[in-house]
Motif scaffolding. Structure first.
Motif, PDB file in Angstrom:
ATOM      1  N   PRO B 134      71.057  74.220   7.659  1.00 30.32           N
ATOM      2  CA  PRO B 134      71.167  72.760   7.753  1.00 30.32           C
ATOM      3  C   PRO B 134      70.728  72.239   9.126  1.00 30.32           C
ATOM      4  CG  PRO B 134      73.351  73.801   7.584  1.00 30.32           C
ATOM      5  CD  PRO B 134      72.343  74.868   7.373  1.00 30.32           C
ATOM      6  N   ILE B 135      70.373  70.966   9.164  1.00 29.54           N
ATOM      7  CA  ILE B 135      69.974  70.359  10.441  1.00 29.54           C
ATOM      8  C   ILE B 135      71.252  70.026  11.214  1.00 29.54           C
ATOM      9  CG2 ILE B 135      68.814  68.375  11.494  1.00 29.54           C
ATOM     10  CD1 ILE B 135      67.090  68.287   8.883  1.00 29.54           C
ATOM     11  N   PRO B 136      71.413  70.573  12.417  1.00 30.02           N
ATOM     12  CA  PRO B 136      72.681  70.373  13.140  1.00 30.02           C
ATOM     13  C   PRO B 136      72.931  68.906  13.472  1.00 30.02           C
ATOM     14  CG  PRO B 136      71.277  71.995  14.254  1.00 30.02           C
ATOM     15  CD  PRO B 136      70.458  71.368  13.177  1.00 30.02           C
ATOM     16  N   ILE B 137      74.184  68.558  13.593  1.00 29.57           N
ATOM     17  CA  ILE B 137      74.565  67.180  13.916  1.00 29.57           C
ATOM     18  C   ILE B 137      73.888  66.704  15.198  1.00 29.57           C
ATOM     19  CG2 ILE B 137      76.514  65.794  14.752  1.00 29.57           C
ATOM     20  CD1 ILE B 137      78.235  66.931  12.683  1.00 29.57           C
ATOM     21  N   MET B 138      73.802  67.593  16.167  1.00 26.34           N
ATOM     22  CA  MET B 138      73.269  67.170  17.460  1.00 26.34           C
ATOM     23  C   MET B 138      71.738  67.102  17.470  1.00 26.34           C
ATOM     24  SD  MET B 138      75.739  66.246  19.224  1.00 26.34           S
ATOM     25  CE  MET B 138      77.398  66.149  18.543  1.00 26.34           C
ATOM     26  N   LEU B 244      61.555  69.114   0.063  1.00 27.57           N
ATOM     27  CA  LEU B 244      62.198  68.740   1.321  1.00 27.57           C
ATOM     28  C   LEU B 244      61.868  69.716   2.434  1.00 27.57           C
ATOM     29  CD1 LEU B 244      65.380  67.290  -0.190  1.00 27.57           C
ATOM     30  CD2 LEU B 244      63.952  66.161   1.505  1.00 27.57           C
ATOM     31  N   SER B 245      61.628  70.970   2.044  1.00 25.60           N
ATOM     32  CA  SER B 245      61.226  71.952   3.039  1.00 25.60           C
ATOM     33  C   SER B 245      59.859  71.578   3.631  1.00 25.60           C
ATOM     34  CB  SER B 245      61.152  73.314   2.351  1.00 25.60           C
ATOM     35  OG  SER B 245      61.534  74.318   3.202  1.00 25.60           O
ATOM     36  N   ILE B 246      58.976  71.121   2.753  1.00 26.41           N
ATOM     37  CA  ILE B 246      57.660  70.655   3.219  1.00 26.41           C
ATOM     38  C   ILE B 246      57.852  69.442   4.122  1.00 26.41           C
ATOM     39  CG2 ILE B 246      55.483  69.593   2.455  1.00 26.41           C
ATOM     40  CD1 ILE B 246      55.878  71.300  -0.174  1.00 26.41           C
ATOM     41  N   ALA B 247      58.690  68.510   3.667  1.00 28.83           N
ATOM     42  CA  ALA B 247      58.950  67.313   4.470  1.00 28.83           C
ATOM     43  C   ALA B 247      59.506  67.702   5.839  1.00 28.83           C
ATOM     44  CB  ALA B 247      59.938  66.403   3.744  1.00 28.83           C
ATOM     45  N   ARG B 248      60.364  68.721   5.844  1.00 30.09           N
ATOM     46  CA  ARG B 248      60.990  69.137   7.108  1.00 30.09           C
ATOM     47  C   ARG B 248      59.955  69.650   8.095  1.00 30.09           C
ATOM     48  NH1 ARG B 248      66.454  72.845   7.552  1.00 30.09           N
ATOM     49  NH2 ARG B 248      66.551  72.923   9.821  1.00 30.09           N
ATOM     50  N   THR B 249      58.955  70.403   7.621  1.00 28.81           N
ATOM     51  CA  THR B 249      57.945  70.895   8.564  1.00 28.81           C
ATOM     52  C   THR B 249      57.182  69.728   9.185  1.00 28.81           C
ATOM     53  OG1 THR B 249      56.352  71.223   6.802  1.00 28.81           O
ATOM     54  CG2 THR B 249      57.610  73.136   7.447  1.00 28.81           C
ATOM     55  N   TYR B 250      56.912  68.690   8.385  1.00 30.67           N
ATOM     56  CA  TYR B 250      56.231  67.516   8.958  1.00 30.67           C
ATOM     57  C   TYR B 250      57.152  66.798   9.939  1.00 30.67           C
ATOM     58  CZ  TYR B 250      52.160  67.779   5.882  1.00 30.67           C
ATOM     59  OH  TYR B 250      50.998  68.172   5.268  1.00 30.67           O
ATOM     60  N   MET B 251      58.422  66.642   9.542  1.00 30.88           N
ATOM     61  CA  MET B 251      59.358  65.941  10.420  1.00 30.88           C
ATOM     62  C   MET B 251      59.477  66.666  11.761  1.00 30.88           C
ATOM     63  SD  MET B 251      63.433  65.216  10.016  1.00 30.88           S
ATOM     64  CE  MET B 251      63.858  66.939  10.119  1.00 30.88           C
ATOM     65  N   GLU B 252      59.514  68.006  11.689  1.00 30.25           N
ATOM     66  CA  GLU B 252      59.685  68.744  12.938  1.00 30.25           C
ATOM     67  C   GLU B 252      58.462  68.629  13.844  1.00 30.25           C
ATOM     68  OE1 GLU B 252      61.172  72.461  11.432  1.00 30.25           O
ATOM     69  OE2 GLU B 252      63.236  71.694  11.405  1.00 30.25           O
ATOM     70  N   GLN B 253      57.333  68.180  13.255  1.00 28.64           N
ATOM     71  CA  GLN B 253      56.171  67.860  14.095  1.00 28.64           C
ATOM     72  C   GLN B 253      56.202  66.403  14.550  1.00 28.64           C
ATOM     73  OE1 GLN B 253      52.929  68.766  11.455  1.00 28.64           O
ATOM     74  NE2 GLN B 253      53.666  70.857  11.156  1.00 28.64           N
ATOM     75  N   GLY B 254      57.298  65.708  14.245  1.00 23.73           N
ATOM     76  CA  GLY B 254      57.425  64.326  14.717  1.00 23.73           C
ATOM     77  C   GLY B 254      56.927  63.276  13.743  1.00 23.73           C
ATOM     78  N   ASN B 307      63.661  64.438  17.690  1.00 23.55           N
ATOM     79  CA  ASN B 307      62.291  64.504  18.224  1.00 23.55           C
ATOM     80  C   ASN B 307      61.446  63.296  17.825  1.00 23.55           C
ATOM     81  OD1 ASN B 307      61.337  64.768  15.632  1.00 23.55           O
ATOM     82  ND2 ASN B 307      60.578  66.849  15.863  1.00 23.55           N
ATOM     83  N   GLY B 308      62.016  62.376  17.057  1.00 25.64           N
ATOM     84  CA  GLY B 308      61.266  61.175  16.685  1.00 25.64           C
ATOM     85  C   GLY B 308      60.836  61.146  15.232  1.00 25.64           C
ATOM     86  N   GLY B 309      60.689  62.327  14.604  1.00 28.07           N
ATOM     87  CA  GLY B 309      60.321  62.351  13.187  1.00 28.07           C
ATOM     88  C   GLY B 309      61.505  61.977  12.317  1.00 28.07           C
ATOM     89  N   SER B 310      61.238  61.762  11.033  1.00 25.25           N
ATOM     90  CA  SER B 310      62.336  61.411  10.133  1.00 25.25           C
ATOM     91  C   SER B 310      61.990  61.801   8.705  1.00 25.25           C
ATOM     92  CB  SER B 310      62.616  59.907  10.184  1.00 25.25           C
ATOM     93  OG  SER B 310      61.549  59.196   9.601  1.00 25.25           O
ATOM     94  N   ILE B 311      63.033  61.998   7.903  1.00 21.83           N
ATOM     95  CA  ILE B 311      62.851  62.132   6.456  1.00 21.83           C
ATOM     96  C   ILE B 311      63.713  61.079   5.792  1.00 21.83           C
ATOM     97  CG2 ILE B 311      63.129  63.586   4.409  1.00 21.83           C
ATOM     98  CD1 ILE B 311      62.890  66.029   6.172  1.00 21.83           C
TER      99      ILE B 311
END
Lengths: 467, 453
Positions: B134-138, B244-254, B307-311
């Motif tokens: 999971p994505i941590p709270i912080m 959502l896993s695909i979305a997460r890789t994009y989000m982690e790139q901002g 980091n600025g990205g979002s889902i």
């Protein structure tokens, strides 16, 4: 995690205890090499600090079932497992304030590990002679709560509601009003709720400079069942430190205690235990009592708790909801029908009550106004159906008066809340109980019959602000 | 059957042989013992890991979903030839993964990176885990930036922010998917990557959605990930996680990503089907007791990342008879940051979008609105809700016999409701919405005769 205070099993930590013989999404079975292991002991794959951790849930001869604290992906039959200490611990020292923890005692706010003494999260239970039942009345500044469900120190107040009717907003408003008002040390246990809300709460507390008196634990809805199941125990351990060691009055906010029962159902299923109705764990009542009986006041200090309780499928008779509400001193029930009308807090006044609705505690005036208000609302519900069929003109003068006074009273019990300013655009208001009593009396007596009902929505006190 | 060993399987077998020679590993093969729809029980497979990919027979594939003391349960994700007891099962030595190619933007693909219109696998496919931690709270922060749908009734009254999870819930044929499609169309030039995950839709429906998005120029920034009605249930179950896993890789790139999941009721039913076929103890309405967690851990991936990205996630949930208080609906409502409730009655009356304004909620409200909408929205919503309640109670009362204040409120309420009506694919800008609100104000201020009624 600090291991220094783990007692009897310390010597054996790191020793191999057996091999995995089966794996599912939450559980492993282990073939033991010795029987020297008990329920709630911790084990791990990997001899050092790495690997996946489990808590022992069942032992039968030379096999044990253990529930995973993380993910079981990649685990295989034949893997070695090692002892990992006596059980789940939380830090039990002054470093807890101003910090956020996982239910496993790890620091999750980026701060270094807290260090210092730790305590097993299951350890404490209270004897009857330790428990103190008296306390001062605790006003929340929320009109409808103070009027229909007044609190006192040491109370357990449940906030019950179906999905999306405003439990979390109300809990946050209570944190705002009561925690800020009293400035007493507090613990927030986030169980199975949204991580976003956890983050928002952290940010709000930090920005307001109020974070140094609060300690938080989160096992949120994205986390596995063990994390959600144990967050309540972990939060309690923190609250007990403040009560027993610091001798303070503690506020304990739990959002949401139902999620613990839900997580226990997931664990029980994985352990192939027979369920009770709706799939809950057979030990439902035992599990909830184990937690709730620890939430009490002692000579050392008080624990006053606000517990949000989710109502699945809007079913107030749900077995879990019932099991939790048995332990409450008061309850605030939120209602979808009221929320639909745009009245927040969306409270069902008939189901909302408190143990101290008693003329000897509240005084005759408050008590009789509550009775009069309830009678008025009750008649309104009947009249609403008559009006829907026959129209308003068919009502007798007396019913006509009740009809419109009830509508005014209903509007009056809406309230702008500090934490809801982003929805309402109106800044929050704290209202004193004396003003509430004056206003309710004025509305019911007909003194305010000429005022339009909309003038009562989302205000604080009426008479006082206009005098 | 087993003589014809080629490709992946051959390679893995030779690796295994090497492993055995060097004394490191046992044979990770087994034999089919039981076949129950797409659930296979196999003997052997001593070294198989939980969630490992396996090949069954010559051309069927699946993953390990439970490791028992003597046998292993496998869920099939691809069913080739008929499977017989005694067929060989080989553990592939790696986790069951989705596959994704960045070239998929503009296409309909499945979770294995196959282009569905052409029936070809895409180039540049890479493995992507179906689920991770999971994505941590912080690692999150507050949701504050708007994601505009172009629909007045949503953007003004129940706004959606980047990183918010907003449920769209209602009966069949009330326009749920349409709201999601309007929202996707409204992301043009907003630098939002859109992923439409179709779970258990028919091929015809998905083709139609593709055609509409293409027509409005939205496929340029949209991926459709489809698990059709007749795909194996384990694929239907895993596809939204993969999306959502695909979305997460994009989000982690901002990047900002919008994910539509259509729909979660069907997904819940699929989870129930699989759990029951695997002999798991049923809970309420025979759903497995972890059905809440199945959805909560999926939807918790929606967030504003530090980091600025979002889902942003718009899950869709179908109800029966307008009841949003059934088990699955209330579960999902309790996960999301609000819900847009659609009502069949409004739809029939021609009030479109058929939003039930009383039951809809945005838990973020003004926090995700631009200042002007934030100012205009709350009073409009209050007036509208008061109007809807009064309209119901005073249905039989003659409007001329009401007090002046109430008459004015009734007129204004009706005008607001009218202003919120909007055809499909006719997205509005914020300026248009504010102009609509001002028209209502002008109408309501006059002699009491106005209001555009």
């Amino acid at each position: 995690m600090a291991l220094d205070a783990i007692t009897e099993n310390t010597a054996a930590a790191g020793a191999r205890i057996g091999k995995i013989i089966s794996v599912s999404s939450l559980k492993v079975d282990i073939f033991l090499e010795s029987t020297d292991i008990g329920l709630r002991d911790l084990i791990r794959t990997g001899a050092g600090d790495g690997g996946v951790r489990f808590e022992i849930a069942e032992v039968s001869g030379l096999t044990a079932s253990a529930v995973c604290l993380g993910m079981t992906n990649g685990l295989k039959r034949g893997m070695d497992v090692y002892r990992s200490g006596g059980g789940l611990d939380m830090p039990y020292n002054d470093n807890i304030l101003g910090h956020v923890f996982s239910p496993y005692g790890e620091s999750i706010d980026g701060a270094p590990p807290p260090g210092g003494a730790v305590r097993n999260i299951y350890e404490r239970s209270l004897a009857m002679d330790e428990i103190v039942i008296d306390g001062d009345i605790l006003w929340t500044g929320i009109k409808v709560l103070d009027f229909f469900a007044p609190m006192r120190k040491g109370f357990k107040m449940g906030l019950l509601g179906g999905a999306g009717v405003g439990k979390t907003v109300l809990i946050k408003e209570l944190i705002h009003n009561v925690y800020r008002g009293l400035q007493s040390n507090s613990v927030f246990a986030g169980i199975g709720e949204r991580s976003r809300e956890g983050r928002d709460l952290y940010d709000e507390m930090t920005e307001a400079g109020l974070f140094d008196k609060i300690s938080m634990v989160f096992g949120q809805m994205g986390d596995n069942a063990m994390s959600r199941s144990r967050a309540g125990y972990a939060g309690l351990t923190l609250a007990e430190y403040l009560r027993d060691e610091k001798r303070q009055d503690v506020l304990l906010f739990i959002d949401n205690i139902y999620r613990m029962v839900q997580a226990n159902a997931e664990i029980a299923t994985e352990l192939a235990r027979m369920p009770v109705e709706n799939g809950y764990s057979p030990a439902l009542l035992t599990e909830i009592s184990e937690v709730e009986e620890r939430i009490n006041s002692t000579e050392n200090g008080s624990i006053t708790s606000f517990q949000a309780i989710f109502i699945p499928a809007d079913d107030l008779n749900d077995g879990a909801v019932h099991a939790i509400s048995q332990h409450l001193d008061g309850q605030v029930v939120l209602d979808r029908g009221v929320a639909e009308k745009g009245i927040y807090p969306a409270i069902n006044v008939f189901a909302t009550t408190s143990r101290i609705i008693d003329p000897e505690i509240l005084g005759e005036r408050h008590f009789s106004l509550v009775e009069a208000a309830l009678a008025c609302f009750s008649r309104y519900d009947e009249l609403e159906q008559i009006v829907a069929v026959l129209g308003i003109d068919e009502l007798s003068q007396e019913d006509h008066d009740i009809f419109f006074r009830a509508r005014k009273l209903r509007s009056y019990f809406s309230q702008p809340m500090f934490v809801a300013e982003q929805y309402t655009g109106i800044p929050g208001k704290l209202v004193r109980i004396e003003d509430v009593l004056d206003d309710v009396e004025a509305i019911l007596s007909g003194r305010l019959d000429d005022v339009d009902e909309q003038d009562f929505t989302y205000i604080g006190a009426y008479l006082k602000e206009r005098s | 059957m087993a003589n014809d060993i080629t490709g992946d399987l051959g390679k893995i077998l030779s690796e295994k042989v090497d492993a055995i020679k060097s004394g490191r590993n046992a044979y990770a093969t087994g034999r089919v013992h039981m076949v129950r729809e797409y659930v296979i029980e196999a003997d052997g497979l001593e070294g198989a890991a939980y969630f490992e990919r396996v090949q069954v027979g010559d051309d069927s594939e699946g993953y390990v979903d439970a490791i028992g003391r003597n046998t292993v349960l496998i869920n099939l994700t691809h069913v080739g030839k008929k499977i017989h007891v005694g067929d060989k099962v080989v553990a592939m030595g790696k986790q069951f993964c989705a596959r994704y190619s960045p070239d998929a933007v503009g296409h309909i693909v499945d979770m294995f990176g196959t282009e569905k219109m052409l029936g070809r696998t895409m180039a540049n496919r890479a493995d992507i885990p179906i689920e991770s931690e999971p994505i941590p709270i912080m690692a999150r922060k507050g949701v504050t930036r708007p994601l505009l749908t172009g629909i007045s009734g949503i953007d003004m009254l129940y706004p959606i922010g980047r990183g918010q999870r907003q449920l769209i819930i209602g009966d069949k044929k009330t326009g749920k998917t349409q709201i999601a499609l309007d929202t996707i169309v409204n992301q043009k030039e907003q630098d939002v990557l859109c992923i439409y995950a179709a779970i258990g839709k028919t091929k015809k429906e998905v083709k139609d959605i593709y055609a509409q998005l293409l027509k409005y120029g939205a496929m340029v920034y949209t991926i459709i990930i489809a698990a059709f009605n007749d795909d194996p249930a384990p694929v239907l179950r895993s596809t939204p996680y993969a999306a959502l896993s695909i979305a997460r890789t994009y989000m982690e790139q901002g990047r900002d990503v919008l994910v539509v999941i259509d729909d979660l009721k069907r997904h819940a039913d699929i989870c129930r089907e699989i759990a029951l076929l695997m002999d798991k103890t049923p809970g309420r309405d025979a759903y497995p007791p972890d059905i809440f967690y199945s959805h909560s851990r999926m939807l918790e991936l929606g967030c504003q990342h530090i980091n600025g990205g979002s889902i942003t996630i718009l899950p869709i949930c179908e109800t029966k008879g307008g009841d949003i208080t059934d088990f699955i609906s209330t579960n999902i409502i309790s996960i999301t940051d609000g819900q847009i409730v659609l009502s069949a009655k409004n739809f029939e009356k021609g009030q479109k979008p058929a939003v039930n304004y009383g039951l809809s909620v945005s838990r973020l409200g003004g926090a995700v609105q631009n200042p002007e909408l934030k100012k205009a929205g709350p009073p409009l919503r209050r007036e509208l809700l008061a109007y809807l309640e009064q309209r119901e109670v005073f249905e039989l009362t003659n409007i001329d016999e009401m007090g002046e204040a109430m008459r004015r409120r009734m007129r204004r309420g009706a005008a607001i409701l009218e202003m919120l009506k909007q055809r499909k694919f006719s997205v509005r800008s914020e300026a248009d919405m504010l102009a609509g609100a001002r028209d209502v104000d002008r109408g309501g201020e006059g002699s009491g005769e106005g209001g555009g009624l």
